[in-house]
Design an enzyme around this catalytic site. Structure first.
Site, PDB file in Angstrom:
ATOM      1  N   ASP A 167       0.807  -1.230   0.000  1.00  0.00           N
ATOM      2  CA  ASP A 167       0.000   0.000   0.000  1.00  0.00           C
ATOM      3  C   ASP A 167       0.836   1.274   0.000  1.00  0.00           C
ATOM      4  O   ASP A 167       0.310   2.353  -0.257  1.00  0.00           O
ATOM      5  CB  ASP A 167      -0.928   0.035   1.226  1.00  0.00           C
ATOM      6  CG  ASP A 167      -1.995  -1.036   1.173  1.00  0.00           C
ATOM      7  OD1 ASP A 167      -2.303  -1.503   0.064  1.00  0.00           O
ATOM      8  OD2 ASP A 167      -2.523  -1.414   2.231  1.00  0.00           O
ATOM      9  N   ASN A 533      21.238   4.325 -18.924  1.00  0.00           N
ATOM     10  CA  ASN A 533      21.442   5.136 -17.709  1.00  0.00           C
ATOM     11  C   ASN A 533      22.850   5.727 -17.670  1.00  0.00           C
ATOM     12  O   ASN A 533      23.537   5.682 -16.650  1.00  0.00           O
ATOM     13  CB  ASN A 533      21.187   4.301 -16.447  1.00  0.00           C
ATOM     14  CG  ASN A 533      20.859   5.176 -15.243  1.00  0.00           C
ATOM     15  OD1 ASN A 533      20.236   6.216 -15.379  1.00  0.00           O
ATOM     16  ND2 ASN A 533      21.275   4.763 -14.056  1.00  0.00           N
TER      17      ASN A 533
END
Length: 783
Positions: A167, A533
């Site tokens: 959550d 990256n």
């Protein structure tokens, strides 16, 4: 092979110390990666490590629930969802009698360091246990359950927490373990629903988990461009039913064939009355007559294999947790290892718990602005960005800046580029600009492949991989005159470039050419987007996370194949040019035995040592091996050479296979992280462009020729920062197209430690206990 750092062991030797690790509360993908890291780092620093099965219940019951573990005990769990040591609710631990039993069981095994992986309830229980510890031992001595010498030897208990919760409902950390994986499950479902909804012109109401926190719903909505989202922290205003139905109707009138509404299971209105998915479905059918379906994801969000992000996050946190435990003193408060930006930090546990509880209190008291701020900067930014992008204002209500802003992609395609373009276009329109799309990079720019793009022109772009605008590696230097002509022709006032190292080089060329071409004296900004990256000035680039997930998914399948056949080693070649980020982080996330990268030179002796290491490994129960190699790590030690060397040296012990992953790393739908990151970073870039346009508009024209008018927007440890590209020139290695310094190299020893190599580990960044940043209250608490 590098030898262990003597000072490291002097400071942190766990000899005679014991660490217990448990998982408690709801399960979350990535918990096993955290358990694995705690076990292997604990053993690395010569501590005994114990599994505590079934959470606090196992601690209370003792016996076979508390077991000393070995290195091999955590093999093959990195890619497994849930928690292999089990989790259970425990009423007994809530009583003093239960905690007395737990204390006795820990003392019996000499465990005075506890690593708890769970939610705020589990961590609060751990803190209470720590506070009561000396009293519990005194009582056990008094009752004759332990001896006085035991009470003195084990006089204090150290607690370190890691938050495992899908959550993301714990204050003090940007992300909790399991959240990114849950978002992967949600976005997979959304992407599948989009195709069927478009076929039938349907409205889908998607209910996701989040009884007290709307993070999953909010980020899912941002990542898929949902029409509406309901979350408990920011309920809709009175009359929301009319507003939502009008919006859905308008979208359908613009020939949008589907509507997606995302609902957090804890969604409420401004009077704290629950808003359910069924209520929304009935409302849409009654008011609009749309074909509407409800999908409740439920525990699907908790399941499945953890994402690359969660594996790396959990591994970093697990190692940091062990360091925190072994550095702790009786005066050190219980801490929780958190993520802030791109940095692991330690925060006082109860400060985080108290702020988490304050969020619910603020919602109960209808102080919703405070609730959003208490959730943290990341949550607030997500909400602000969603509100901006989701609500198309009528043309009459939009400001009119009279500025034209061009957007283009440069370099190789990267997942998330389209999401960045969508965000830029819509934020630009909201700011009042005319947005121009450039096809095929600077080559297309020079040819005049430029046209206006409107709000609806970028609909549905967020979930699509590659580059819809088209992209080329061509640099602008040979097209300066044509580009200057196109800037004049289309009256372009600012430029947003989304791309990798080529985008960085292009901006430097454009900045240097300003002295000759006045047309280039306009604000320009780069949003870094490349799977490699390798862009100076940013820790992370758009597209990297998706490529990393593609690598890890392949490695999982390969490891499974190797486990089935036994005694097999796979050599995997990854992309990235000269940048070893994908190889190193892919190795960390997939539990590889070695990773060869350009940034850390190696020789035949190290290759031989790696072969010997794998030979020893084959004598254990783990009879498989995985080695990653960055494509340009060494011009002589090619993938074929390493494969042949391993095959020859491992003859009779193991056999070898090789796999070149190739362009599959550039393809596929963007990950939730890349969609979210692209959306937010691009929105911020356009807002910066708007500000620069206002600053540089004088006497009816734009003139920007200062260093700070050509910037790269990058993630630097904890913040998004605008940096002049001219200043970043010194940070770049142009020959190898990489930054001279790269933050992730600090994580390289971590990968080696978890693969059972002895190596030095820099602890200079560890040991700093920080405090939770508390937001200012924005509203008055009701009396």
């Amino acid at each position: 092979m590098a030898q262990p750092d003597k000072k490291f062991f002097e400071n942190l030797s766990g000899s005679g110390k014991a660490i217990g690790v448990l998982t408690s509360g709801g399960d979350a993908q990535g918990m096993n990666a955290a358990v694995r890291a705690v076990v292997r780092m604990g053993i690395y620093v010569e501590a005994k490590v114990y599994f505590i099965y079934e959470g606090y219940q196992g601690m209370v019951d003792g016996g076979d629930n508390i077991v000393e573990v070995t290195w091999e005990s955590v093999s093959s769990i990195l890619q497994v969802g849930g928690t292999v040591i089990g989790s259970a609710r425990c009423k007994a631990f809530r009583t003093r009698e239960g905690r007395l039993l737990a204390a006795r069981n820990l003392v019996k095994r000499g465990i005075t360091n506890l690593c708890v992986i769970g939610g705020d309830g589990s961590l609060t229980g751990a803190n209470l246990f720590r506070e009561e510890w000396s009293g519990l031992l005194d009582e056990l001595v008094k009752d004759g359950k332990i001896q006085d010498c035991h009470a003195k030897t084990y006089s204090h208990l150290n607690i370190v927490g890691m938050v495992g919760s899908i959550d993301n409902d714990f204050c003090g950390t940007d992300m909790t373990i399991g959240t990114d994986s849950a978002l992967h499950r949600i976005i997979e479902v959304v992407d599948a629903i989009v195709t069927t909804a478009q076929s039938h012109q349907r409205t889908f109401v998607l209910e996701v988990m989040g009884r007290h926190c709307g993070y999953l719903a909010l980020v899912s909505a941002l990542a898929c461009g949902a029409d509406w989202v309901f979350i408990p922290e920011s309920p809709p205003q009175e009359g929301w039913e009319d507003v939502m139905c009008n919006k859905l109707s308008e979208n359908r009138a613009r020939r949008k064939r589907l509507n997606i509404i995302i609902v957090s299971e804890g969604a409420i209105d401004s009077n704290t009355t629950p808003i359910t998915s069924e209520i929304i479905k009935d409302l849409v059918i009654k008011r609009l007559g749309f074909d509407t379906r409800v999908t409740i994801l439920g525990h699907v969000q908790r399941g499945g294999t953890p994402s690359a992000f969660d594996r790396i996050l959990a591994s970093r946190m697990g190692v940091e947790a062990v360091l925190a435990l072994l550095e702790a003193t009786p005066d050190t408060p219980a801490c929780v290892v958190s993520l802030c930006g791109n940095q692991a930090v330690r925060l006082p546990l109860m400060e985080c718990v108290q702020m988490t509880q304050e969020v619910q209190k603020a919602m109960d008291e209808k102080r919703f602005e405070d609730a959003v701020k208490l959730r943290g900067r990341s949550f607030e930014n997500n909400l602000d960005t969603y509100k901006l992008l989701a609500n198309k204002k009528p043309v009459s209500e939009l400001p009119k800046s009279h500025f034209n802003v061009a957007v283009l992609n440069v370099g190789a395609p990267a997942a998330g580029m389209n999401g960045a373009v969508r965000s830029a276009v819509r934020i630009g329109i909201i700011e009042g600009h005319t947005m121009l799309a450039v096809n095929d990079g600077f080559e297309g720019f020079a040819k005049g492949q430029i046209k206006e793009i409107k709000w609806g022109g970028v609909g549905g772009w967020t979930g699509q991989g590659g580059s819809i605008l088209g992209t080329k590696r061509t640099l602008p230097a040979k097209y300066f005159e044509q580009i200057a002509e196109q800037i004049r022709t289309h009256n372009i006032n600012a430029l947003l470039v989304i791309g990798g190292f080529e985008a960085f080089e292009s901006m430097l060329q454009l900045a240097d050419a300003r002295a000759k071409f006045e047309e280039l004296c306009i604000p320009m900004c780069i949003v870094p987007a490349t799977i490699s990256n390798n862009v100076p000035g940013t820790d992370l680039s758009v597209g990297t996370d998706t490529a990393l997930n593609a690598i890890v998914e392949t490695c999982d399948r390969i490891k499974q194949s190797a486990s089935g056949t036994k005694r097999r080693v796979f050599i995997i070649e990854t992309m990235g040019g000269y940048c070893g980020y994908l190889a190193n982080m892919g190795a960390l996330a997939s539990g590889a035995d070695a990773a060869y990268i350009f940034e850390e030179q190696f020789d035949i002796r190290e290759l031989q040592a790696n072969v010997e290491h794998l030979t020893e490994k084959m004598k254990t129960g783990i009879q498989r091996g995985l080695v990653l190699r960055n494509e340009n790590c060494n011009e002589n030690y090619t993938t074929d050479f390493i494969y042949q060397l391993y095959s020859e040296e491992g003859r009779g012990v193991f056999d070898c296979r090789k796999n070149v992953l190739g362009h599959m790393q550039q393809g596929g739908a963007p990950s939730p992280f890349d969609r979210n990151f692209a959306t937010k970073i691009s929105a911020k870039a356009v807002q910066w462009i708007s500000k620069k346009l206002e600053e540089t508009y004088k006497q009816g024209k734009i003139f920007a020729n200062t260093e700070d008018s050509v910037c790269l927007l990058g993630m630097r440890t904890r913040n998004l920062v605008f940096q002049p590209v001219v200043q970043l020139r010194e940070e770049a290695d142009f020959v190898h197209r990489i930054p001279k310094e790269q933050w992730w190299l600090k994580l390289r020893p971590l990968m080696k430690i978890l693969a059972k190599y002895k190596t030095s580990f820099d602890v200079s960044d560890s040991g700093q206990l920080e405090h939770v940043r508390r937001p200012k209250k924005t509203s008055i608490t009701p009396s």
